[in-house]
Design an enzyme around this catalytic site. Structure first.
Site, PDB file in Angstrom:
ATOM      1  N   LYS A  17     -71.021  -3.287  56.908  1.00  8.71           N
ATOM      2  CA  LYS A  17     -72.019  -4.321  57.133  1.00  8.71           C
ATOM      3  C   LYS A  17     -71.798  -5.483  56.064  1.00  8.71           C
ATOM      4  CE  LYS A  17     -76.613  -4.125  56.033  1.00  8.71           C
ATOM      5  NZ  LYS A  17     -77.115  -5.330  55.458  1.00  8.71           N
ATOM      6  N   ASN A  18     -72.187  -5.091  55.035  1.00 13.45           N
ATOM      7  CA  ASN A  18     -72.414  -6.216  53.953  1.00 13.45           C
ATOM      8  C   ASN A  18     -70.804  -7.018  53.622  1.00 13.45           C
ATOM      9  OD1 ASN A  18     -75.026  -5.861  53.926  1.00 13.45           O
ATOM     10  ND2 ASN A  18     -74.809  -4.945  52.045  1.00 13.45           N
ATOM     11  N   ARG A  70     -81.367 -12.586  56.598  1.00 14.56           N
ATOM     12  CA  ARG A  70     -81.124 -13.031  55.061  1.00 14.56           C
ATOM     13  C   ARG A  70     -79.373 -13.644  54.897  1.00 14.56           C
ATOM     14  NH1 ARG A  70     -82.643 -14.576  50.163  1.00 14.56           N
ATOM     15  NH2 ARG A  70     -81.248 -14.399  48.582  1.00 14.56           N
ATOM     16  N   CYS A  94     -84.844  -8.424  55.447  1.00 12.07           N
ATOM     17  CA  CYS A  94     -85.690  -7.273  54.998  1.00 12.07           C
ATOM     18  C   CYS A  94     -86.912  -7.523  54.089  1.00 12.07           C
ATOM     19  CB  CYS A  94     -84.583  -6.168  54.285  1.00 12.07           C
ATOM     20  SG  CYS A  94     -83.692  -5.138  55.224  1.00 12.07           S
ATOM     21  N   ARG A  99     -86.878 -12.761  47.223  1.00 14.62           N
ATOM     22  CA  ARG A  99     -85.714 -13.066  47.964  1.00 14.62           C
ATOM     23  C   ARG A  99     -85.358 -14.508  47.919  1.00 14.62           C
ATOM     24  NH1 ARG A  99     -83.004  -8.585  51.772  1.00 14.62           N
ATOM     25  NH2 ARG A  99     -81.119  -9.233  50.618  1.00 14.62           N
ATOM     26  N   PRO A 100     -85.449 -15.297  46.743  1.00 13.50           N
ATOM     27  CA  PRO A 100     -85.409 -16.793  46.764  1.00 13.50           C
ATOM     28  C   PRO A 100     -83.758 -17.058  47.274  1.00 13.50           C
ATOM     29  CG  PRO A 100     -85.537 -15.940  44.705  1.00 13.50           C
ATOM     30  CD  PRO A 100     -85.643 -14.762  45.641  1.00 13.50           C
ATOM     31  N   ASP A 102     -82.598 -19.875  45.144  1.00 10.66           N
ATOM     32  CA  ASP A 102     -82.295 -21.072  44.215  1.00 10.66           C
ATOM     33  C   ASP A 102     -80.914 -20.920  43.549  1.00 10.66           C
ATOM     34  OD1 ASP A 102     -83.365 -18.357  43.117  1.00 10.66           O
ATOM     35  OD2 ASP A 102     -82.947 -19.124  40.996  1.00 10.66           O
ATOM     36  N   SER A 147     -76.146 -12.994  41.871  1.00 14.69           N
ATOM     37  CA  SER A 147     -76.422 -12.800  43.274  1.00 14.69           C
ATOM     38  C   SER A 147     -75.031 -12.370  44.022  1.00 14.69           C
ATOM     39  CB  SER A 147     -77.080 -13.911  44.152  1.00 14.69           C
ATOM     40  OG  SER A 147     -77.036 -13.916  45.515  1.00 14.69           O
ATOM     41  N   VAL A 148     -75.267 -11.541  44.902  1.00 12.69           N
ATOM     42  CA  VAL A 148     -73.901 -10.885  45.806  1.00 12.69           C
ATOM     43  C   VAL A 148     -73.446 -12.150  46.875  1.00 12.69           C
ATOM     44  CG1 VAL A 148     -72.885  -9.190  47.508  1.00 12.69           C
ATOM     45  CG2 VAL A 148     -74.593  -8.702  45.553  1.00 12.69           C
ATOM     46  N   THR A 149     -74.528 -12.264  47.699  1.00 14.89           N
ATOM     47  CA  THR A 149     -74.270 -13.429  48.734  1.00 14.89           C
ATOM     48  C   THR A 149     -74.187 -14.695  48.102  1.00 14.89           C
ATOM     49  OG1 THR A 149     -76.595 -13.582  49.215  1.00 14.89           O
ATOM     50  CG2 THR A 149     -75.441 -12.092  50.709  1.00 14.89           C
ATOM     51  N   ASP A 292     -79.461  -0.166  47.427  1.00  7.88           N
ATOM     52  CA  ASP A 292     -79.515   0.031  48.767  1.00  7.88           C
ATOM     53  C   ASP A 292     -79.399   1.548  49.221  1.00  7.88           C
ATOM     54  OD1 ASP A 292     -79.353  -2.277  49.434  1.00  7.88           O
ATOM     55  OD2 ASP A 292     -77.282  -2.676  49.771  1.00  7.88           O
ATOM     56  N   ARG A 385     -79.904  -2.298  62.811  1.00  7.31           N
ATOM     57  CA  ARG A 385     -79.352  -3.363  62.055  1.00  7.31           C
ATOM     58  C   ARG A 385     -78.189  -3.055  61.119  1.00  7.31           C
ATOM     59  NH1 ARG A 385     -83.059  -5.902  58.098  1.00  7.31           N
ATOM     60  NH2 ARG A 385     -81.169  -6.868  57.576  1.00  7.31           N
TER      61      ARG A 385
HETATM   62  N1  EPU Z   1     -81.948 -13.734  43.756  1.00  9.45           N
HETATM   63  C1  EPU Z   1     -82.690 -14.832  43.277  1.00  9.45           C
HETATM   64  N2  EPU Z   1     -82.203 -15.960  43.655  1.00  9.45           N
HETATM   65  C2  EPU Z   1     -81.362 -16.101  44.520  1.00  9.45           C
HETATM   66  C3  EPU Z   1     -80.542 -15.034  45.077  1.00  9.45           C
HETATM   67  C4  EPU Z   1     -80.739 -13.672  44.563  1.00  9.45           C
HETATM   68  O1  EPU Z   1     -83.473 -14.691  42.478  1.00  9.45           O
HETATM   69  O2  EPU Z   1     -81.082 -17.293  45.035  1.00  9.45           O
HETATM   70  C5  EPU Z   1     -82.199 -12.355  43.214  1.00  9.45           C
HETATM   71  C6  EPU Z   1     -82.911 -11.659  44.154  1.00  9.45           C
HETATM   72  O3  EPU Z   1     -84.113 -11.656  44.428  1.00  9.45           O
HETATM   73  C7  EPU Z   1     -82.692 -10.066  43.756  1.00  9.45           C
HETATM   74  C8  EPU Z   1     -81.362 -10.228  42.872  1.00  9.45           C
HETATM   75  O4  EPU Z   1     -81.265 -11.527  42.937  1.00  9.45           O
HETATM   76  O5  EPU Z   1     -83.688  -9.801  42.853  1.00  9.45           O
HETATM   77  C9  EPU Z   1     -79.968  -9.929  43.623  1.00  9.45           C
HETATM   78  O6  EPU Z   1     -80.155  -9.940  44.979  1.00  9.45           O
HETATM   79  P1  EPU Z   1     -78.856 -10.625  45.906  1.00  9.45           P
HETATM   80  O7  EPU Z   1     -78.743 -12.194  45.914  1.00  9.45           O
HETATM   81  O8  EPU Z   1     -77.750  -9.955  44.805  1.00  9.45           O
HETATM   82  O9  EPU Z   1     -78.951  -9.676  47.180  1.00  9.45           O
HETATM   83  P2  EPU Z   1     -78.382 -10.300  48.488  1.00  9.45           P
HETATM   84  O10 EPU Z   1     -77.018 -11.175  48.317  1.00  9.45           O
HETATM   85  O11 EPU Z   1     -79.110 -11.187  49.212  1.00  9.45           O
HETATM   86  C10 EPU Z   1     -76.946  -8.193  49.073  1.00  9.45           C
HETATM   87  C11 EPU Z   1     -76.987  -7.440  50.273  1.00  9.45           C
HETATM   88  C12 EPU Z   1     -78.350  -6.620  50.200  1.00  9.45           C
HETATM   89  C13 EPU Z   1     -78.166  -5.681  48.977  1.00  9.45           C
HETATM   90  C14 EPU Z   1     -78.002  -6.730  47.642  1.00  9.45           C
HETATM   91  C15 EPU Z   1     -78.058  -6.018  46.264  1.00  9.45           C
HETATM   92  C16 EPU Z   1     -75.531  -8.585  51.899  1.00  9.45           C
HETATM   93  C17 EPU Z   1     -75.689  -9.208  53.050  1.00  9.45           C
HETATM   94  N3  EPU Z   1     -76.865  -7.882  51.318  1.00  9.45           N
HETATM   95  O12 EPU Z   1     -77.890  -9.033  49.140  1.00  9.45           O
HETATM   96  O13 EPU Z   1     -78.022  -5.369  51.077  1.00  9.45           O
HETATM   97  O14 EPU Z   1     -79.321  -4.986  48.576  1.00  9.45           O
HETATM   98  O15 EPU Z   1     -76.835  -7.655  47.734  1.00  9.45           O
HETATM   99  O16 EPU Z   1     -76.854  -5.280  46.313  1.00  9.45           O
HETATM  100  O17 EPU Z   1     -74.368  -8.315  51.196  1.00  9.45           O
HETATM  101  C18 EPU Z   1     -78.910  -3.883  52.632  1.00  9.45           C
HETATM  102  O18 EPU Z   1     -77.749  -4.077  52.979  1.00  9.45           O
HETATM  103  O19 EPU Z   1     -79.747  -3.410  53.087  1.00  9.45           O
HETATM  104  C19 EPU Z   1     -79.240  -4.964  51.926  1.00  9.45           C
HETATM  105  C20 EPU Z   1     -80.494  -5.464  51.554  1.00  9.45           C
END
Ligand code: EPU
Length: 404
Positions: A17-18, A70, A94, A99-100, A102, A147-149, A292, A385
């Site tokens: 998925k991701n 997201r 989710c 989930r900011p 910034d 952050s991953v995304t 996850d 999802r």
């Molecule tokens: N964060 C910030 N600011 C930002 C972005 C993130 O403070 O602008 C914080 C988040 O609040 C969190 C941390 O950074 O505390 C890590 O979040 P990250 O951005 O890495 O998460 P994401 O990229 O939104 C992806 C996966 C998630 C997975 C997380 C952590 C995708 C589409 N989603 O989310 O997957 O939990 O990485 O590995 O790749 C899931 O599949 O159920 C899922 C939620």
């Protein structure tokens, strides 16, 4: 569904998925169509397809679709790089913490974009206007958090920027390395993905030419979820088509807990052992224990002997499954928004539950499989999802589960 199941058989892991969600928006960087193969048939992928076809057709992000998940934020960077502007909502998804965004906004600003608030949708979601009137330029940027995304979004933006971008404190998750490999096979110049520093040589105003498709790798979280399921409820479960090394943290924890395990590079055989003992788990960025997998692992701990501490370090709202598991008979104490202690083993009883998010939803299915009596799980859109036809696949292993 009814509990007391002993599962047995083989299960194949679907496309990730991701990895797919992170790579699909890159299609906006191409002149012509690019193929995405081995995508799972799940709701998040359908939403991403819908969103991208709208952007391709109108050059605009559909706010109603985007605000619902997201990963929609991943389309903004490529849309900005391609069209020089975009209007987008604060993305939903989710309910697992604030989930900011910034990290994205700071990165784009550093590349020369201008961002302003542009009101709200009818349902009160913030809308932003982003534009790059003088084009995007490479920069040396440190992400506040890895952050991953955020990392993926900034890489895709930098591909069409002027000059070199250095992204520091980048996420090291495998999804980033898959994205790099895919883009490089199609003419981009990116190095360092999978480490904390990623370097992108931009090609201003010049779209990539499609050459090779994106072949979605196996879903590491699905593989990990099945491994936990096997340790919880299977006589013997063979998980096929997985990249075993991507879940090595989980496997070592399962081993410590006493689960039966046998692994090869692309398969795992796992089973319930005579004695499961509690272990402590701390979620961390890759290659640590994935957030996850935290909810499914908590269910396993309810069946293990002793006390296990779960420390969720990534998201602050991701322990909201505790109340329901306790209603089923688990003994879990919430210490603070990030930590919980699970005391086991406890007898679980079937209940009527609502799936709060996709990972907790699957955790409820797992709990229901070992609980006494019948359970009903609602809001299964959440599970759909992220997991393809989970009911059919679990039924083929002997689970008493039905979609109603
Ligand atoms: N964060 C910030 N600011 C930002 C972005 C993130 O403070 O602008 C914080 C988040 O609040 C969190 C941390 O950074 O505390 C890590 O979040 P990250 O951005 O890495 O998460 P994401 O990229 O939104 C992806 C996966 C998630 C997975 C997380 C952590 C995708 C589409 N989603 O989310 O997957 O939990 O990485 O590995 O790749 C899931 O599949 O159920 C899922 C939620």
């Amino acid at each position: 569904m009814r509990g007391g199941n002993i599962l047995e058989g083989e299960i194949e892991v679907s496309g990730s998925k991701n990895a797919a969600l992170v790579a699909m928006p890159a299609s906006l960087l191409f002149k012509g169509k690019i193929d995405f193969l081995n995508l799972p048939e799940i709701e998040d992928i359908k939403r991403m397809r819908e969103l991208l076809s709208g952007i391709e057709a109108k050059g605009e992000i559909d706010l109603d679709i985007a605000k619902r998940f997201r990963a929609s934020i991943l389309t903004v960077g490529p849309a900005l790089a391609r069209f020089g502007k975009a209007v987008f909502p604060h993305p939903g998804g989710c309910v697992i913490g604030a989930r900011p965004i910034d990290v994205f906004l700071e990165g784009w600003e550093n590349m020369g974009a201008e961002i302003e608030a542009a009101g709200q949708t009818a349902h009160g979601t913030e809308v932003y206007n982003i534009k790059a009137p003088h084009g995007l330029r490479g920069c040396d940027h440190t992400l506040r958090v890895p952050s991953v995304t955020g990392t993926a979004g900034l890489i895709m933006t930098a591909v069409l920027a002027r000059g070199t971008t250095v992204l520091r404190n980048a996420a090291m998750e495998p999804e980033i390395a898959y994205l790099e490999e895919f883009l490089n096979r199609n003419g981009a110049k990116i190095t360092g993905a999978g480490t904390h520093t990623v370097i992108v040589e931009g090609r201003e105003g010049e779209l990539l030419i499609p050459k090779e498709p994106f072949i979605d790798p196996p879903d590491r979280i699905e593989a990990g979820s099945f491994a936990i399921l096997g340790a919880l409820a299977a006589k013997k479960l063979k998980i096929k088509n997985c990249n075993t090394h991507e879940i090595s943290s989980l496997l070592s924890v399962l081993q410590n807990a006493g689960a039966y395990l046998e692994t090869g590079t692309n398969y795992i055989v796992v089973g319930k052992s005579e004695h499961l003992n509690a272990v402590d788990v701390k979620t961390q960025v890759y290659p640590g224990f994935a957030t996850d997998l935290q909810a499914p692992f908590m269910v396993l701990l309810t069946q293990a002997e002793g006390q296990g501490l779960i420390h969720e370090t990534i998201f602050e709202g991701r322990l909201n499954h505790i109340e329901d598991l306790n209603r089923m008979g688990a003994k879990i104490a919430l210490c603070d928004p990030h930590r919980a202690i699970v005391s086991g083993p406890s007898k679980l009883r079937g209940k009527v539950l609502e799936s709060p998010d996709l990972r907790a939803g699957l955790a409820y299915v797992m709990a229901a499989l070992v609980a006494e009596g019948e359970s009903q799980i609602g809001n299964i859109y959440q599970i759909d999802r992220g997991y393809e036809r989970i009911d059919t696949r679990l039924r083929s292993l002997g689970a008493d589960i039905e979609r109603i």
